[in-house]
Design a protein around this motif. Structure first.
Motif, PDB file in Angstrom:
ATOM      1  N   ASN A  88       2.295  -1.807  -4.890  1.00 38.89           N
ATOM      2  CA  ASN A  88       1.009  -2.053  -5.544  1.00 38.89           C
ATOM      3  C   ASN A  88      -0.056  -2.165  -4.467  1.00 38.89           C
ATOM      4  O   ASN A  88       0.141  -2.854  -3.465  1.00 38.89           O
ATOM      5  CB  ASN A  88       1.066  -3.344  -6.362  1.00 38.89           C
ATOM      6  N   THR A  89      -1.192  -1.496  -4.678  1.00 35.16           N
ATOM      7  CA  THR A  89      -2.261  -1.519  -3.671  1.00 35.16           C
ATOM      8  C   THR A  89      -3.554  -2.103  -4.230  1.00 35.16           C
ATOM      9  O   THR A  89      -4.631  -1.855  -3.703  1.00 35.16           O
ATOM     10  CB  THR A  89      -2.527  -0.102  -3.134  1.00 35.16           C
ATOM     11  N   LEU A 115      -3.097  -3.983   0.149  1.00 29.47           N
ATOM     12  CA  LEU A 115      -4.217  -3.051   0.139  1.00 29.47           C
ATOM     13  C   LEU A 115      -4.139  -2.086   1.316  1.00 29.47           C
ATOM     14  O   LEU A 115      -4.661  -0.973   1.252  1.00 29.47           O
ATOM     15  CB  LEU A 115      -5.533  -3.837   0.170  1.00 29.47           C
ATOM     16  N   GLY A 116      -3.490  -2.523   2.382  1.00 29.86           N
ATOM     17  CA  GLY A 116      -3.295  -1.651   3.534  1.00 29.86           C
ATOM     18  C   GLY A 116      -4.484  -1.568   4.462  1.00 29.86           C
ATOM     19  O   GLY A 116      -4.636  -0.590   5.196  1.00 29.86           O
ATOM     20  N   GLY A 117      -5.320  -2.607   4.442  1.00 29.70           N
ATOM     21  CA  GLY A 117      -6.490  -2.601   5.305  1.00 29.70           C
ATOM     22  C   GLY A 117      -6.169  -3.018   6.728  1.00 29.70           C
ATOM     23  O   GLY A 117      -5.051  -3.412   7.058  1.00 29.70           O
ATOM     24  N   THR A 174       1.901 -10.797  -2.246  1.00 37.86           N
ATOM     25  CA  THR A 174       0.692 -10.124  -1.759  1.00 37.86           C
ATOM     26  C   THR A 174       0.721 -10.035  -0.232  1.00 37.86           C
ATOM     27  O   THR A 174       1.351 -10.835   0.443  1.00 37.86           O
ATOM     28  CB  THR A 174      -0.586 -10.846  -2.211  1.00 37.86           C
ATOM     29  N   GLY A 175       0.046  -9.022   0.284  1.00 44.23           N
ATOM     30  CA  GLY A 175       0.056  -8.805   1.724  1.00 44.23           C
ATOM     31  C   GLY A 175       1.453  -8.544   2.252  1.00 44.23           C
ATOM     32  O   GLY A 175       1.804  -8.946   3.359  1.00 44.23           O
ATOM     33  N   GLY A 221     -11.129  -0.919   5.307  1.00 45.55           N
ATOM     34  CA  GLY A 221     -10.280   0.224   4.989  1.00 45.55           C
ATOM     35  C   GLY A 221      -9.153  -0.098   4.031  1.00 45.55           C
ATOM     36  O   GLY A 221      -9.000  -1.220   3.557  1.00 45.55           O
ATOM     37  N   SER A 222      -8.363   0.913   3.735  1.00 43.05           N
ATOM     38  CA  SER A 222      -7.198   0.753   2.868  1.00 43.05           C
ATOM     39  C   SER A 222      -6.210   1.875   3.157  1.00 43.05           C
ATOM     40  O   SER A 222      -6.585   2.937   3.637  1.00 43.05           O
ATOM     41  CB  SER A 222      -7.602   0.771   1.386  1.00 43.05           C
ATOM     42  N   ASP A 223      -4.944   1.612   2.844  1.00 38.93           N
ATOM     43  CA  ASP A 223      -3.883   2.574   3.113  1.00 38.93           C
ATOM     44  C   ASP A 223      -2.699   2.229   2.217  1.00 38.93           C
ATOM     45  O   ASP A 223      -2.172   1.129   2.286  1.00 38.93           O
ATOM     46  CB  ASP A 223      -3.487   2.507   4.591  1.00 38.93           C
ATOM     47  N   ALA A 224      -2.308   3.174   1.377  1.00 39.39           N
ATOM     48  CA  ALA A 224      -1.189   2.931   0.460  1.00 39.39           C
ATOM     49  C   ALA A 224       0.156   2.918   1.173  1.00 39.39           C
ATOM     50  O   ALA A 224       1.162   2.488   0.598  1.00 39.39           O
ATOM     51  CB  ALA A 224      -1.181   3.997  -0.637  1.00 39.39           C
ATOM     52  N   GLY A 225       0.185   3.345   2.430  1.00 40.76           N
ATOM     53  CA  GLY A 225       1.444   3.496   3.147  1.00 40.76           C
ATOM     54  C   GLY A 225       2.266   2.231   3.319  1.00 40.76           C
ATOM     55  O   GLY A 225       3.469   2.226   3.006  1.00 40.76           O
ATOM     56  N   PRO A 226       1.692   1.126   3.824  1.00 36.50           N
ATOM     57  CA  PRO A 226       2.521  -0.060   4.087  1.00 36.50           C
ATOM     58  C   PRO A 226       3.263  -0.592   2.865  1.00 36.50           C
ATOM     59  O   PRO A 226       4.452  -0.904   2.944  1.00 36.50           O
ATOM     60  CB  PRO A 226       1.495  -1.080   4.610  1.00 36.50           C
TER      61      PRO A 226
END
Length: 291
Positions: free
Chosen positions: A69-70, A38-40, A12-13, A46-51
């Motif tokens: 996985n987000t 989660l990409g926050g 995770t993370g 916030g959130s972002d699927a990119g990372p």
């Protein structure tokens, strides 16, 4: 052969910082990795699927196996979905590395309820939620007669354990809870073939660089070219990979770790007792304790 050949790991993370280094090393050592993030922002907003996708794509491009996985690990449903994705994608789950976290630093007298709740939610509940669903999976397998050899590595911190940091009462409380959770989980889950350990890492990340006081100053890169970068996040991952390996037998431990140093942390322990053969009074307590 890699040290983690055939192991299926949820991290995770893992889109940035220490978690990213874990994911890259695990994959290089033969693990199949679910890269959760989660990409926050650093404060959890916030959130972002990119990372997560970028790290998974980097692993695949290098010849490894990974999926992104987000899910929000602090959500019971999200943690459940994360564990199920690992099993559905790769056929099993052998390792959980709980690493996701945020910061909302504030001195106690100014901290508001949301700042407290958000940090406890992501760190403490997030660690528990993934642990809980993974534990159910491993218990079910063990009860069915399978030989389970699983590992959980939680991420605690010096803040809240052996080096409390002013301005981080929420973070310190969460990390102390994670350390305690680790000890309890190691006792409970050993019967199912699950080892549980924790690390207290010191490394340069977007969170530690934003930490108030001396911690942020410590994280600066070395100016001496060629010197060991003792705060490189990559220096944390070899310990985590070893604790995740199938041949490791360590459980119920907390290790402080940074470049060049791994130090076992001693749990809370009792000092010399103050005793009396009479009922306690305020005066007798004062006499015994001093101060």
């Amino acid at each position: 052969m890699g040290a983690l050949d055939g192991r299926v790991a949820v991290i995770t993370g893992a889109g940035r910082g220490i978690g990213r280094e874990h994911a890259l090393l695990f994959a290089a050592e033969g693990a199949k990795v679910v890269v959760n993030d989660l990409g926050g922002a650093g404060d959890g907003s916030g959130s972002d699927a990119g990372p997560a996708k970028q790290v998974a794509d980097e692993i695949v491009a290098a010849g490894g196996q990974a999926v992104a996985n987000t899910d929000d690990v602090a959500s019971f449903a999200g943690a459940d979905s994360l564990v199920k994705q690992a099993v559905e994608e790769f056929g099993s789950l052998d390792v959980v590395v709980n690493n996701a976290g945020i910061l909302r630093d504030r001195f106690i007298a100014q901290m508001d309820e949301a700042e407290w709740d958000a940090v406890i939610h992501v760190h403490l509940k997030g660690h528990f939620s993934v642990l809980r669903h993974a534990a159910e999976y491993w218990k079910t397998r063990s009860k069915a007669g399978e030989q389970v050899n699983a590992s959980v590595i939680n991420t605690a911190s010096a803040s809240g354990t052996f080096l409390p940091n002013p301005g981080q009462v929420n973070y310190g409380a969460a990390k102390a809870g994670i350390a305690a959770m680790t000890l309890v989980a190691a006792q409970e889950l050993g019967r199912y073939g699950v080892r549980v350990n924790a690390i207290a890492p010191a490394a340069r990340t977007r969170l530690t660089e934003a930490t108030p006081g001396f911690v942020g100053e410590l994280m600066k890169k070395p100016t001496d070219e060629g010197a060991l970068d003792v705060y490189s996040p990559a220096e944390i991952s070899p310990l985590v990979a070893y604790l995740a390996s199938a041949d490791c037998t360590i459980t119920g431990q907390l290790y402080a770790v940074q470049g060049g140093q791994i130090t076992p942390a001693v749990n809370w322990h009792l000092g010399e007792p103050h005793t009396t053969d009479q009922p306690w009074t305020i005066d007798s307590v004062k006499e015994k304790l001093g101060g």
